[in-house]
Scaffold this active site. Structure first.
Site, short mmCIF file in Angstrom:
data_model
loop_
_atom_site.label_atom_id
_atom_site.label_comp_id
_atom_site.label_asym_id
_atom_site.label_seq_id
_atom_site.Cartn_x
_atom_site.Cartn_y
_atom_site.Cartn_z
N LYS A 105 27.13 -0.88 13.88
CA LYS A 105 27.45 0.71 13.93
C LYS A 105 28.93 0.61 13.15
CE LYS A 105 26.37 4.95 14.76
NZ LYS A 105 26.87 5.22 13.43
N THR B 209 35.71 12.63 17.90
CA THR B 209 36.86 11.80 17.68
C THR B 209 38.22 12.31 18.24
OG1 THR B 209 35.69 10.55 15.86
CG2 THR B 209 38.02 9.81 16.33
N SER C 236 28.27 9.31 18.18
CA SER C 236 27.04 9.04 17.19
C SER C 236 26.13 8.23 17.96
CB SER C 236 27.76 7.80 16.27
OG SER C 236 28.42 8.56 15.23
N ASN D 8 39.67 15.71 9.60
CA ASN D 8 38.84 15.79 10.85
C ASN D 8 39.59 15.58 12.07
OD1 ASN D 8 36.07 16.66 11.97
ND2 ASN D 8 36.28 14.55 12.39
N LYS E 83 31.08 -1.61 8.97
CA LYS E 83 31.90 -0.70 8.33
C LYS E 83 31.53 -0.69 6.85
CE LYS E 83 35.14 2.37 9.52
NZ LYS E 83 34.95 3.07 10.61
N LYS F 52 35.69 -1.50 19.77
CA LYS F 52 35.44 -0.09 20.38
C LYS F 52 33.90 0.21 20.92
CE LYS F 52 37.08 2.54 16.97
NZ LYS F 52 37.25 3.24 15.84
#
Length: 420
Positions: free
Chosen positions: A73, A195, A355, A226, A109, A97
């Protein structure tokens, strides 16, 4: 020039952080070796037809770090400074994480070397679809689930989802392969805010841990994309005064606090914080590190806090909204000053947490409300914070404690799978 170029390499930093935690745990060398390099690195060339009829090639990456706990992810960023080592570092941090939040994922990523501001909407769509096509062989809802990151958004995820679904040729839209989509297209309520909301929540917990109240705390936010904008908004809503924010153009300051909703509206219209009438003064963007405050939230890119500016920071708490914003040498300076650092793999884990909620909802085609999502996020993040603090109080800094906490969760499925 950087004080130590090697130190600024984000992948080397990720490996150093991993090694420190493995040593603290007394883990087998094999655990470090398996986690110190990604399982897969895909480099792709993406041809894009430009509006003037010419064609241009863009370089992209998808890195899958570790899939022992479950599917990989991680987000996809579009940025001119994307490098393979940066993407490898980000994928590594994603593994930890997810471990910190006890999510059934390993880290991944992606990135494309591009300045999206130089592309038209049509060129951006063709690039997004080209990237999705290039990585299609290694992604999927049970294998690797991309999401937005720097300079990507819900619209880009829609294009990628559509392209991937066409290429798979199964006659259906495979919603669960990408997250961070608009709510109207299988997205999750509160994902855009997640986030930044998590950064504010973790700052609040750090303040509480210090025996203080959020009301009246002075916050400074570096970066107003963001993550930074929503971190500032929720810091304000939780009772803090946000006295300074910065973006690539400048730093805004007001001792009584900036009106964050008004600033977000200004930024939406002008694409920059510069020129906002609600600031007492406008300063150089680097001055954001010099503003005396209680909470400092770096929410831009990695390596923002270095030995060159760490001494200038006058804060009680640093809550890392960006990935890898603090170099190891700078962190030592900050810890020696007694600053409490909430590390990135916890502080900015709200995005991957929500997510995960989106992925679960897509798989079951059952959706939660905005408040339900934020309540679930808050519960998971506070639970992780408290468990990491228990480890920290045994004599570690919070970053090392967070890695120790995460490595324990990742090493177990690796052992069960017989990887070492």
């Amino acid at each position: 020039m950087p004080t130590n170029e090697k130190e600024r390499n984000p992948f080397k930093i990720a490996q150093m952080q991993l090694k420190a935690a493995c040593d603290a745990l007394g883990e087998d060398e094999s655990v470090y070796l398996l986690l110190s390099e990604p399982e897969r690195v895909l480099k792709v060339s993406i041809p894009v037809k430009m509006d003037d009829g010419s064609s241009k090639m863009f370089t992209g990456y998808r890195v899958q770090h570790n899939d022992a706990p479950g599917p990989c992810k991680g987000g996809v960023r579009f940025h001119p400074n994307v490098t393979e080592d940066e993407v490898k570092a980000l994928a590594t941090w994603m593994t930890f994480k997810c471990g910190v939040m006890n999510l059934p994922y390993g880290g991944a990523k992606g990135g494309v070397v591009v300045d999206p501001n130089e592309l038209s909407q049509g060129e951006l769509e063709r690039l997004a679809r080209g990237y999705a096509k290039a990585i299609t062989p290694i992604i999927g809802e049970r294998r690797d689930i991309p999401a937005p990151d720097v300079n990507t958004n819900g619209q880009i995820m829609v294009w990628m989802t559509d392209e991937y679904s066409k290429l798979r040729g199964v006659g259906q839209t495979l919603m669960a392969t990408f997250t961070g989509k608009p709510v109207e297209f299988g997205g999750c309520h509160a994902r855009r805010e997640a986030t930044g909301y998590g950064v504010a929540l973790m700052a609040k917990e750090a303040v509480k841990y210090k025996g203080l109240e959020m009301k009246g705390q002075r916050s400074v936010v570096q970066g107003f994309g963001n993550v930074g904008s929503y971190a500032a908004l929720y810091l304000e809503e939780l009772g803090s005064k946000v006295i300074a924010v910065s973006d690539v153009n400048c730093c805004l300051y007001h001792p009584d606090g900036l009106d964050i909703k008004a600033l977000m509206k200004h930024t939406e219209q002008n694409k920059t914080i510069k020129g906002f009438a609600g600031a007492e003064k406008e300063m150089d963007r680097e001055d954001v590190f010099k503003v005396e405050c209680d909470i400092f939230a770096p929410c831009a890119l990695e390596n923002a806090i270095t030995v060159d500016n760490a001494d200038a920071i006058k804060a009680k708490i640093i809550c890392e909204g960006a990935n890898g914003p603090t170099t190891p040498a700078a962190e030592k300076v900050l810890l020696d000053k007694g600053i409490f650092i909430v590390p990135d793999i916890l502080a900015n884990a709200g995005g991957v947490t929500v997510s995960y909620f989106e992925w679960v909802q897509n798989l079951h085609n059952f959706y939660w409300t905005f408040d339900e999502v934020q309540q679930k996020q808050e519960s998971k993040m506070i639970d992780s914070f408290n468990q990491i603090v228990e480890i920290m109080e045994k004599g570690y800094d919070m970053r090392t404690a967070a890695y120790m906490f995460s490595i324990k969760r990742i090493a177990t499925p690796m052992r069960l799978r017989g990887w070492f």
